[in-house]
Motif scaffolding. Structure first.
Motif, PDB file in Angstrom:
ATOM      1  N   MET A 103     109.400  55.320 135.060  1.00 29.11           N
ATOM      2  CA  MET A 103     110.813  55.067 134.830  1.00 29.11           C
ATOM      3  C   MET A 103     111.054  53.567 134.700  1.00 29.11           C
ATOM      4  O   MET A 103     110.534  52.767 135.484  1.00 29.11           O
ATOM      5  N   GLY A 104     111.819  53.196 133.677  1.00 29.02           N
ATOM      6  CA  GLY A 104     112.248  51.811 133.512  1.00 29.02           C
ATOM      7  C   GLY A 104     113.716  51.683 133.855  1.00 29.02           C
ATOM      8  O   GLY A 104     114.484  52.653 133.767  1.00 29.02           O
ATOM      9  N   TRP A 105     114.120  50.474 134.228  1.00 29.76           N
ATOM     10  CA  TRP A 105     115.483  50.230 134.712  1.00 29.76           C
ATOM     11  C   TRP A 105     116.037  48.997 134.013  1.00 29.76           C
ATOM     12  O   TRP A 105     115.460  47.914 134.106  1.00 29.76           O
ATOM     13  N   MET A 106     117.142  49.163 133.295  1.00 27.57           N
ATOM     14  CA  MET A 106     117.742  48.061 132.552  1.00 27.57           C
ATOM     15  C   MET A 106     118.590  47.182 133.483  1.00 27.57           C
ATOM     16  O   MET A 106     119.415  47.701 134.231  1.00 27.57           O
ATOM     17  N   PRO A 107     118.408  45.842 133.441  1.00 20.21           N
ATOM     18  CA  PRO A 107     119.300  44.958 134.208  1.00 20.21           C
ATOM     19  C   PRO A 107     120.750  45.117 133.752  1.00 20.21           C
ATOM     20  O   PRO A 107     121.030  45.531 132.626  1.00 20.21           O
ATOM     21  N   LYS A 108     121.667  44.763 134.635  1.00 25.75           N
ATOM     22  CA  LYS A 108     123.086  45.003 134.380  1.00 25.75           C
ATOM     23  C   LYS A 108     123.583  44.294 133.117  1.00 25.75           C
ATOM     24  O   LYS A 108     124.431  44.823 132.401  1.00 25.75           O
ATOM     25  N   ARG A 109     123.032  43.124 132.826  1.00 25.47           N
ATOM     26  CA  ARG A 109     123.532  42.375 131.667  1.00 25.47           C
ATOM     27  C   ARG A 109     123.087  42.983 130.346  1.00 25.47           C
ATOM     28  O   ARG A 109     123.504  42.520 129.283  1.00 25.47           O
ATOM     29  N   GLY A 110     122.250  44.023 130.381  1.00 29.43           N
ATOM     30  CA  GLY A 110     121.831  44.684 129.153  1.00 29.43           C
ATOM     31  C   GLY A 110     122.586  45.967 128.873  1.00 29.43           C
ATOM     32  O   GLY A 110     122.271  46.663 127.902  1.00 29.43           O
ATOM     33  N   LEU A 111     123.612  46.285 129.686  1.00 33.96           N
ATOM     34  CA  LEU A 111     124.340  47.543 129.527  1.00 33.96           C
ATOM     35  C   LEU A 111     125.512  47.376 128.563  1.00 33.96           C
ATOM     36  O   LEU A 111     125.979  46.271 128.291  1.00 33.96           O
ATOM     37  N   ASP A 112     126.007  48.506 128.075  1.00 34.88           N
ATOM     38  CA  ASP A 112     127.172  48.535 127.185  1.00 34.88           C
ATOM     39  C   ASP A 112     128.413  48.719 128.045  1.00 34.88           C
ATOM     40  O   ASP A 112     128.781  49.830 128.409  1.00 34.88           O
ATOM     41  N   VAL A 113     129.078  47.606 128.385  1.00 28.92           N
ATOM     42  CA  VAL A 113     130.226  47.680 129.304  1.00 28.92           C
ATOM     43  C   VAL A 113     131.447  48.301 128.634  1.00 28.92           C
ATOM     44  O   VAL A 113     132.347  48.788 129.318  1.00 28.92           O
ATOM     45  N   SER A 114     131.497  48.294 127.301  1.00 28.99           N
ATOM     46  CA  SER A 114     132.657  48.879 126.621  1.00 28.99           C
ATOM     47  C   SER A 114     132.668  50.396 126.736  1.00 28.99           C
ATOM     48  O   SER A 114     133.691  51.033 126.482  1.00 28.99           O
ATOM     49  N   LYS A 115     131.525  50.997 127.121  1.00 28.47           N
ATOM     50  CA  LYS A 115     131.450  52.445 127.307  1.00 28.47           C
ATOM     51  C   LYS A 115     131.363  52.821 128.779  1.00 28.47           C
ATOM     52  O   LYS A 115     130.993  53.943 129.116  1.00 28.47           O
ATOM     53  N   CYS A 116     131.670  51.866 129.673  1.00 27.55           N
ATOM     54  CA  CYS A 116     131.624  52.097 131.124  1.00 27.55           C
ATOM     55  C   CYS A 116     130.239  52.561 131.573  1.00 27.55           C
ATOM     56  O   CYS A 116     130.107  53.422 132.447  1.00 27.55           O
ATOM     57  N   GLU A 117     129.207  51.989 130.982  1.00 28.53           N
ATOM     58  CA  GLU A 117     127.832  52.316 131.349  1.00 28.53           C
ATOM     59  C   GLU A 117     127.436  51.473 132.559  1.00 28.53           C
ATOM     60  O   GLU A 117     127.484  50.240 132.512  1.00 28.53           O
ATOM     61  N   ILE A 118     127.061  52.120 133.672  1.00 32.03           N
ATOM     62  CA  ILE A 118     126.722  51.370 134.881  1.00 32.03           C
ATOM     63  C   ILE A 118     125.222  51.350 135.146  1.00 32.03           C
ATOM     64  O   ILE A 118     124.762  50.615 136.024  1.00 32.03           O
ATOM     65  N   ALA A 119     124.443  52.149 134.435  1.00 31.69           N
ATOM     66  CA  ALA A 119     122.982  52.127 134.594  1.00 31.69           C
ATOM     67  C   ALA A 119     122.356  52.762 133.366  1.00 31.69           C
ATOM     68  O   ALA A 119     122.952  53.621 132.716  1.00 31.69           O
ATOM     69  N   ARG A 120     121.133  52.302 133.057  1.00 32.87           N
ATOM     70  CA  ARG A 120     120.384  52.922 131.966  1.00 32.87           C
ATOM     71  C   ARG A 120     118.907  52.985 132.370  1.00 32.87           C
ATOM     72  O   ARG A 120     118.316  51.979 132.750  1.00 32.87           O
ATOM     73  N   PHE A 121     118.382  54.184 132.306  1.00 35.58           N
ATOM     74  CA  PHE A 121     116.985  54.405 132.643  1.00 35.58           C
ATOM     75  C   PHE A 121     116.186  54.669 131.369  1.00 35.58           C
ATOM     76  O   PHE A 121     116.728  55.173 130.378  1.00 35.58           O
ATOM     77  N   TYR A 122     114.898  54.352 131.446  1.00 30.69           N
ATOM     78  CA  TYR A 122     113.978  54.653 130.353  1.00 30.69           C
ATOM     79  C   TYR A 122     112.906  55.576 130.923  1.00 30.69           C
ATOM     80  O   TYR A 122     111.967  55.129 131.575  1.00 30.69           O
ATOM     81  N   LYS A 123     113.109  56.867 130.697  1.00 35.65           N
ATOM     82  CA  LYS A 123     112.260  57.894 131.298  1.00 35.65           C
ATOM     83  C   LYS A 123     111.011  58.105 130.453  1.00 35.65           C
ATOM     84  O   LYS A 123     111.097  58.347 129.248  1.00 35.65           O
ATOM     85  N   LEU A 124     109.858  58.034 131.097  1.00 36.08           N
ATOM     86  CA  LEU A 124     108.593  58.213 130.402  1.00 36.08           C
ATOM     87  C   LEU A 124     108.156  59.668 130.481  1.00 36.08           C
ATOM     88  O   LEU A 124     107.998  60.229 131.577  1.00 36.08           O
ATOM     89  N   HIS A 125     107.983  60.295 129.316  1.00 40.76           N
ATOM     90  CA  HIS A 125     107.366  61.610 129.211  1.00 40.76           C
ATOM     91  C   HIS A 125     105.877  61.400 128.925  1.00 40.76           C
ATOM     92  O   HIS A 125     105.380  60.274 128.929  1.00 40.76           O
TER      93      HIS A 125
END
Length: 512
Positions: free
Chosen positions: A319-341
């Motif tokens: 699992m990857g975790w995006m720092p807060k400054r890389g999120l889309d604040v206009s869509k109220c996104e508070i976290a973004r994960f990068y899930k590895l299959h």
């Protein structure tokens, strides 16, 4: 007397996760099969890095975030290690610098080109050699520039100055067994470790001493992890004596008993915690699980409050975790994960539902920015500083506003006014007929008829043509056709309304 259960108020109670569409995933990636409890993925606002299978050494992919879809097998990798890569971490102060630890006992630091890799990268900027066994943990200092921590299977923690390639501190003898995890405090003055001897330790690296220690934080023998929270508390994940997965919250001033302890389930995958210091929300991802649980940490008991669970079908290998400054604040996104299959990387977006399109100040307090608070030499000299905070308001992009488009079905005001003032539209005597008087409006919604142009309107085009104004006649004829159509529509609606009123009166009088 009845007692009603009061639901705890929280702005994050309705956070929901949503995977992106298939064309926005990174496909055909051979994720590493190394048996090591690492995240195998690191993300920043520019790139996503994934540890992959490689023959004859270790390698990891570095992809620009926008390069989604199928990744060609010949896509260049970072492949300077002679053994499998175990851990990677992006520098928090430079989005183009990444460090990697490997089974070849070395730590390497790489400079990634502005637009990503166009050819395999085999030459690191610096090679850090000091471990006698494989290096399984890599983590950058949160506030000091070029300070990097590495922990190996030789039970030694090394702290490096990457800018000079020198070893700053060598912490030996503090851990009698394998180190499972390392986490810096918010200001970087201390770090906490979870060890195979079931102890959690708080260490001051500049004094090379253990400040606090909790033995048998979790009774189980399986791997545990510990992370520092923003207020100095420690959050741990581990296993009970009965191999049930646990979460615990500890006060570093008193480690005798946990502030909060929760048991989750009986799965055997190690729990990877991800912490957002801005919102005090902890996301817990189990290796081999297909779900992400999230909890809010508060000051009131029971301190760890379950929020919700995101569930999918496929198990996660990392699992990857995006720092807060890389999120889309206009869509109220508070976290973004990068899930590895097994063969792809799938971004998962965590959103707080909000009706307003404005910037949400309560969701986005000032967060840690890319600027370092101090240099490595200042930190070694004893200085301590928190992260340099930046506002995310500048990253807010208001939603695109649609242009106002008015579709006018009637253009009577353009062509009708002059016609009513001339004698050519009337009868042979030149008089005009006043527009019909509409009945007073009632509560029933009706279509309003447009004002009549007058009597004898059928002769108007001929009169205009005889006067030589062919263009005006054509325009007026279009207007008249629209008027006739509207009159027919009004008449039809009037008949329908009359029938409906008649049925209504019958129903009111009891005659169905």
């Amino acid at each position: 007397m009845s007692f009603r259960k009061v639901v705890r108020q929280s702005k994050f109670r309705h956070v929901f996760g949503q995977p992106v569409k298939t064309d926005q995933c990174y496909d055909d990636i051979r994720v590493s099969r190394v048996t090591w409890d690492s995240t195998f993925c690191a993300v920043n606002p520019s790139f996503v890095a994934i540890i992959v299978e490689a023959s004859g050494g270790g390698a990891f992919l570095v992809l620009p975030l926008h390069k989604t879809g199928r990744i060609d097998k010949s896509y260049p990798t970072v492949c300077g290690h002679t053994g499998p890569v175990l851990d990677i971490d992006w520098c928090p102060h430079n989005d183009h610098v990444i460090a990697s630890g490997s089974e070849d006992c070395t730590v390497m630091v790489w400079q990634i080109p502005e637009n990503g890799l166009s050819q395999p990268l085999t030459e690191p900027v610096v090679v850090l050699e000091g471990h006698s066994k494989r290096v399984g943990i890599i983590t950058w200092h949160p506030t000091a520039r070029n300070v990097l921590l590495s922990a190996g299977c030789d039970n030694v923690v090394l702290i490096w100055n990457v800018g000079t390639a020198e070893e700053l501190y060598r912490l030996e003898g503090l851990h009698p067994d394998l180190i499972y995890s390392v986490s810096w405090s918010r200001d970087g003055a201390r770090f906490c470790t979870a060890c195979k001897d079931k102890s959690v330790r708080v260490i001051d690296p500049r004094r090379s001493t253990v400040v606090a220690e909790k033995e048998r934080a979790h009774e189980g023998a399986r791997p545990m992890r510990a992370i520092f929270l923003a207020d100095g508390k420690i959050f741990t994940t581990g296993f009970s004596r009965m191999s049930e997965r646990q979460l615990a919250l500890w006060d570093t001033e008193n480690l005798d008993e946990p502030m909060g302890l929760q048991e989750l389930d009986s799965s055997n995958g190690a729990l990877l915690p991800f912490y957002d210091p801005d919102t005090n929300v902890v996301y817990v991802c189990g290796k081999g699980d297909s779900s992400i649980r999230y909890f809010e940490i508060t000051e009131e008991p029971p301190y760890i409050h379950f929020l919700n669970t995101f569930t999918s079908k496929e198990p996660q290998r990392g699992m990857g975790w995006m720092p807060k400054r890389g999120l889309d604040v206009s869509k109220c996104e508070i976290a973004r994960f990068y899930k590895l299959h097994e063969r792809k990387c799938e971004p998962i977006i965590m959103t707080v539902p909000r009706k307003s399109d404005l910037f949400q100040d309560d969701l986005y307090p000032d967060t840690a920015g890319p600027e370092a608070a101090m240099e490595a030499e200042e930190w070694v000299a004893g200085r301590t500083a928190g992260p340099v905070l930046v506002s995310l308001r500048q990253a807010y992009v208001p939603p695109k506003q649609r242009d106002l488009k008015v579709s006018r079905r009637s253009l009577l005001h353009e062509g009708g006014a002059p016609a009513t003032g001339t004698g050519t539209t009337g009868s042979s005597t030149g008089s005009t007929t006043p527009p019909p008087t509409l009945p007073p409006t009632t509560n029933t919604t009706r279509l309003s008829a447009p004002p009549a142009l007058g009597t004898g309107t059928a002769a108007t085009p001929g009169a205009c043509l005889r006067g030589g104004a062919a263009q005006g006649a054509g325009r007026l004829e279009e207007v008249l056709q629209e008027v006739w159509a509207l009159r027919a529509l009004v008449a039809e609606q009037g008949q329908r309304i009359s029938r409906l009123e008649e049925q209504l009166s019958r129903l009111e009088n009891g005659h169905v």
